[in-house]
Enzyme design. Structure first.
Site, short mmCIF file in Angstrom:
data_model
loop_
_atom_site.label_atom_id
_atom_site.label_comp_id
_atom_site.label_asym_id
_atom_site.label_seq_id
_atom_site.Cartn_x
_atom_site.Cartn_y
_atom_site.Cartn_z
CE LYS A 128 -3.75 0.45 -0.14
NZ LYS A 128 -4.67 0.51 -1.29
CB CYS A 338 -5.35 6.03 -35.48
SG CYS A 338 -6.87 5.47 -34.69
CB CYS A 699 -25.15 -3.81 -33.57
SG CYS A 699 -23.83 -3.04 -32.62
CG PHE A 767 -23.31 12.02 -13.33
CD1 PHE A 767 -23.86 11.87 -14.60
CD2 PHE A 767 -21.98 12.36 -13.22
CE1 PHE A 767 -23.09 12.06 -15.73
CE2 PHE A 767 -21.20 12.56 -14.35
CZ PHE A 767 -21.75 12.40 -15.61
CB SER A 955 -28.14 15.28 -14.84
OG SER A 955 -29.53 15.09 -15.08
CG HIS A 994 -17.14 0.23 -19.48
ND1 HIS A 994 -17.27 1.56 -19.17
CD2 HIS A 994 -18.37 -0.17 -19.89
CE1 HIS A 994 -18.53 1.93 -19.36
NE2 HIS A 994 -19.21 0.90 -19.80
#
Length: 1065
Positions: A128, A338, A699, A767, A955, A994
């Site tokens: 840690k 890219c 999809c 949010f 939000s 993610h």
């Protein structure tokens, strides 16, 4: 705390003597960085100066190419006086830090900058007090000293290259890891504090170089967002000539500060990527950044391998860690670009030189051995995206008022409708280009695509290309070998517009002209032993890749092992082959947009091409150019051996999860039913359909699904077959209800407040704060919950090990050979259902259950629903409601189904096995069935709410792990020595990429081999098992590494406790 210190002591005692100690002296300095230091001379010809000036030119309210940044520099010793020069190609990245398994690495960090920073490393063991990351983790005193190194101070981080975090069995000798500052990680990284860490297997280095490797390069693909930098204000003051005019919220200003770069160099200005032909080159690649950072790194003119698979394009996302091996071929200057088409235009490319150094070549010259000749023309057609005029799924007219499809198919004063003039590739019989080859029934599914070009290893491909269009065009192939004279990409590394030099013919075939390309298929570009028999590849026009591809110029290619094809090109032992090209055809980018406005709108002079609604109406979410079920020809027989070749192109919107309902396929030893595709990715999937009926191929990315990227495929009973021989031994019954609840995404705000306090930031939360009329953190939702029996009176209480499930339904288990019976009661106020991925059902239709009703759903778990032979023993699938699968999902109905191989018996496993299922999803509450209820119940001023207001919409996007934000997901607790299965699930929309990062530990995963990392990428339709063996006690951060997702709260912690067995009384 005593337990923690004891754990560290025991860990140290049990660790073998360290092989060697290494010391790195790293200083953090502030300096000026130039993103295009050669003044932008090197660039794609198709990138005009005007476009590069958006990013590189300073002005009254523009910063330009120069930015103040904080960088890691290496010094010779603890005096921090003399720097060690690094290779120029590293750009602004920190120095390369290397460690072999068994090494102990000391990083002596001195902060010579003006604000606090740290050093946090990925994929290596630390305690840690050496983590270098600040967040609420219950540490105090000496364990906090690493969390902030203030200006002028020093701190020494100790890192241990332990066996648990070394490269996996199937990994290469050395793998890519990273280090960065982690006070506010996205802001620290945007300010420049990021560098490469290379972790190697024991004895694989010789004098700090990997054995059997001639050159190594590290490249970071990133849209460096200077708007997030700590130095934004300084940069505005220093480089804008009228800083007081700057509006930091202006979108154009923000875009001008996004630097589309490789190692901090943009528009081809990265220096020093040079190698000899025949050099063995190792590339260490990683991505970094935000939702826009969907990268497709493409090495023009070269073939690479990764994990024994042949590749040429590498998809990178924020914190994706990747390495690849290449034997340099084809002397010349080649582009590393890219292939996200938006990034290509914005300067995300570099150049590498392959020099002729007269190294001996082991390659035989295969030209002329077996030539396959194709005659292909580019020609104009009128293309209808849905010839039937009907949405095959709803049976409604595509222009029905209020339908999802009307946006794209309505034709009128300023709307084009569903038909567009396009340019396509079509095949002819010979060089006269008079007789077009007709497509047979096997090919009708190809739609807008060009003809299939196929070849075996050892072949030469000759393509005579005739341009019948009105613009210069080309053919650029992916996955074959060609020399500079046959390259279809239009660039010149040292192009000078004043010189009016003529581009080479191959990359610029003028209207009415003809050019013959010659490509070869040596062994080095063909499938490896690990690859499938044939690799899916593609070809497209690359004069202006964005415009050419969106105009329609793209086609499929397959490259196969020698002797694997019939004379007609079909693979032996395969009954059916299909090619699928899912993409969002952006007709706004088409070369023919003006023609289409003139031809199809009734008031062309009134069209505003910049109008957002007009632009949206021209984004055609299609497969092979078909929308809403209009694709013909996807038929097969039950029991057929079917190969699907999938490929895509496009930009960051093209994050696809292509789901084959009703069947599964094998890919790299894994059993799946959803394939993730990105720009310039291609996949070969093998399926053996075992249920007759009509199924969806769609999809799962929600905007793509509602936008029409869905088709039907049909499995017929064509021949007598023996009945399903699976003997279903076990039957499991679950009583599950859909229940409406009040859900709080953040019941405790303490973790979030402490985090911001530690970061010394005072930020509001768009949010979770209610403000004047926002909804806040509580929403009415509908969830799956388990009951004890068919009376549905007594809910099953969740045990401690299930606390982490949060909003998810119960974790259902089944073994191969089971039959799962779901008794489903709908206790909610609208119709819902329950449907699982991966399972076999009697019917392809999922019947909705009306409010108050109970229905039984039966899922069979045959062999093809379980793990592949080279997969983890247990694999996750998702189950959810499909009445309206977008709204039902966002309303809360989703859960995990874990399927295990039959011989996998926990009884024989003496170690404790823990299972944690995690859904990473941005819950879009604007799409929930209960939005109006939530406004009425939770907004302080419901009458003031404008549901179309952008800030209100934002939000309601809740960046959650199992429905919890900012450290609120509880129950992820384990002990040292446990075996942990993490079941990761992804669903959602284009923003749901993610990159899941575990602090403190690495994990293993399987793709025909065992691999190790501490970041795993998930997307809509990803279901993946990760195996972890926790060794280091502590509370550790677990989060998505995407910038906006971190700031929006997609973070929690997991706790590793010392093993009870080793505690002393």
């Amino acid at each position: 705390m005593k337990i923690l210190i004891l754990g560290i002591f025991l860990f140290l005692c049990s660790t073998p003597a360290w092989a060697k100690e290494k010391h790195y002296y790293i200083g953090i300095i502030e300096t000026t960085w130039d993103y295009a230091s050669d003044h932008g001379e090197k660039k794609l010809i198709s990138v005009d100066t005007e476009h590069s000036n958006i990013y590189l030119q300073n002005g009254p309210d523009r910063i330009g190419r120069l930015y103040k940044k904080a960088l890691y520099l290496q010094y010779t010793d603890e005096t921090f006086r003399t720097t060690i020069e690094k290779p120029v190609w590293l750009g602004f990245l920190g120095p390369i830090i290397k460690a072999e398994t068994g090494d102990k690495v000391y990083v002596h960090l001195k902060n010579l900058a003006s604000r606090p920073y740290t050093f946090h490393s990925h994929g290596i063991t630390y305690y840690k007090e050496h983590e270098g990351a600040i967040y609420p983790d219950n540490t105090t005193d000496f364990q906090r000293a690493d969390d902030k190194v203030y200006p002028g101070e020093q701190y020494t981080y100790m890192l241990l290259a332990t066996e648990e975090q070394s490269p996996g069995e199937g990994d290469g000798n050395c793998v890519t890891r990273i280090y960065h500052s982690h006070i506010d990680a996205p802001k620290d990284i945007a300010s420049g504090l990021i560098g490469p860490l290379i972790i190697c297997k024991k004895d694989s280095l010789d004098k700090e170089k990997e054995k059997h490797i001639d050159r190594e390069f590290v490249v970071m693909f990133s849209v460096v967002d200077e708007n997030f930098s700590w130095y934004l204000e300084d940069n505005i003051k220093t480089y804008c000539s009228e800083p007081e005019k700057v509006d930091k919220d202006n979108e154009d200003f923000q875009e001008s500060n996004r630097m589309y770069s490789v190692n901090g160099y943009t528009f081809g200005s990265l220096p020093g990527l040079s190698m000899c032909a025949e050099d063995r080159v190792k590339w260490y690649l990683f991505g970094m950044g935000n939702e826009v950072d969907v990268h497709a790194a493409f090495f023009h003119g070269q073939a690479l391998t990764n994990k024994n698979y042949r590749i040429d394009t590498i998809n990178l996302f924020p914190a994706t860690l990747f390495d690849a091996y290449m034997v340099a071929q084809n002397p010349g200057e080649w582009m590393l670009s890219c292939q996200n088409l938006n990034h290509l235009k914005a300067g995300l490319q570099a150049f590498f030189q392959v020099q002729e150094c007269n190294k001996s070549s082991s390659k035989d010259n295969i030209r002329g051995k077996h030539v396959r000749h194709y005659y292909i023309a580019a020609e104009e057609i009128i293309w209808n995206y849905a010839p039937s005029g009907i949405d095959i799924f709803t049976k409604e007219n595509l222009t029905a008022p209020g339908s999802d499809s009307a946006v794209f198919f309505e034709q009128g004063t300023t709307r084009i409708g569903g038909s567009y003039k396009k340019l396509v590739y079509r095949e002819y019989t010979d060089a006269s280009f008079t007789n077009r080859k007709e497509r047979g029934p096997e090919e009708e599914h190809l739609g807008i695509l060009g003809p299939v070009i196929w070849a075996e290893v050892g072949d030469t491909i000759r393509v005579t290309f005739h341009n019948k269009g009105a613009y210069p065009l080309s053919i650029e192939p992916i996955g074959v070998r060609f020399n500079k004279n046959n390259e279809g990409t239009y660039y010149s590394p040292n192009y000078n517009p004043q010189s009016r030099s003529v581009p080479p013919s191959a990359s610029h075939v003028a209207p009415t002209e003809t050019f013959t390309y010659e490509w070869t298929v040596p062994k080095e570009v063909g499938p490896t032993n690990a690859d499938p028999v044939c690799l899916a590849k593609m070809y497209y026009s690359a004069v202006e890749p964005t415009k050419d591809i969106f105009t329609g110029l793209i086609g499929p290619m397959k490259i196969c092992k020698k002797g694997s094809l019939h004379a007609n090109g079909r693979q032996k032992d395969v009954d059916k082959e299909f090619y699928l090209f899912p993409t969002v055809f952006d007709e706004n980018e088409s070369l023919l947009l003006e023609d289409n406005i003139r031809m199809f709108t009734t008031a062309p002079d009134q069209v505003d091409k910049e109008d957002e609604d007009f632009q949206e109406s021209n984004k055609m979410h299609s497969m092979n150019g078909f929308m809403y079920g209009n694709q013909p020809g996807l038929t097969m027989c039950k029991g057929d051996s079917v190969v699907w070749y999938l490929f895509s192109a496009g930009n960051e919107a093209d994050v696809h999860g292509i789901y084959f309902s009703g069947n599964t396929y094998l890919w790299r030893g894994e059993r799946r039913d959803t394939a993730n595709l990105f720009p310039q990715t291609s996949l070969t999937l093998h399926m053996w359909p075992d249920t007759e009926g009509t199924f969806n191929v769609e999809c799962l990315t929600t905007d793509h699904y509602t936008g029409g990227m869905k088709q039907k495929y049909t499995v017929n009973q064509c021949r007598r077959q023996s009945e399903d021989s699976t003997f279903y031994l076990g039957e499991r019954t679950y009583y599950i209800a859909a229940v409406e609840v009040e859900w709080d995404y953040s019941p405790q705000r303490e973790w979030e407040k402490e985090l911001h306090h530690l970061q010394e930031q005072n930020v509001s939360n768009a949010f979770l704060d209610k403000g004047e009329f926002y909804i806040g953190s509580k929403y009415k939702k509908v969830v799956y919950r388990q009951y004890t029996d068919s009376t549905f009176r007594v809910p099953v209480e969740r045990k401690a090990e299930e606390e982490h499930l949060g909003i998810l339904g119960p974790q259902l288990h089944a073994d191969v050979g089971d039959k799962v019976k779901i008794i489903f009661k709908n206790m909610a106020t609208r119709p819902y259902s329950i449907h699982a991925h991966g399972v076999q059902t009697e019917s392809s239709t999922v019947t909705p259950t009306l409010p108050g009703e109970t229905l039984t759903y039966v899922w069979k778990i045959p062999e093809r629903s379980g793990a592949g032979t080279e997969d983890s023993a247990c694999i996750p699938w998702a189950y959810y409601s499909t009445v309206d699968q977008v709204k039902d999902l966002y309303s809360g109905l989703i859960g995990p189904l874990i399927v295990c191989r039959r011989p996998y018996l926990k009884v024989f496993n003496p170690r404790r096995k823990l299972e944690f299922a995690l859904l990473f999803l941005v819950f879009d509450e604007n799409e929930s069935w209960y939005l109006d209820d939530n406004i009425k119940t939770y907004s302080d001023h419901p009458e003031k709410v404008n549901k179309d207001d952008e800030e209100f919409i934002e939000s309601n996007k809740m960046h959650a792990i199992n429905g919890r934000m900012f450290g609120n997901l509880q129950g992820l607790t384990m002990h040292v020595g446990d075996e942990v299965n993490w079941y990761l699930m992804g669903m959602g929309n284009e923003i749901d990429l993610h990159t899941v990062h575990f602090h403190g530990h690495s994990f293993q995963y399987k793709h025909r081999g065992v691999y190790s990392s501490d970041v795993f990428d998930i997307f809509p339709g990803t279901y993946q098992t990760l195996e972890m063996f926790p060794r280091t006690p502590g509370i550790w951060l677990l989060h998505c590494h995407v910038t906006d997702h971190i700031h929006a709260g997609m973070e929690t912690t997991y706790t590793v406790l010392q093993n009870e067995d080793t505690k002393s009384g």
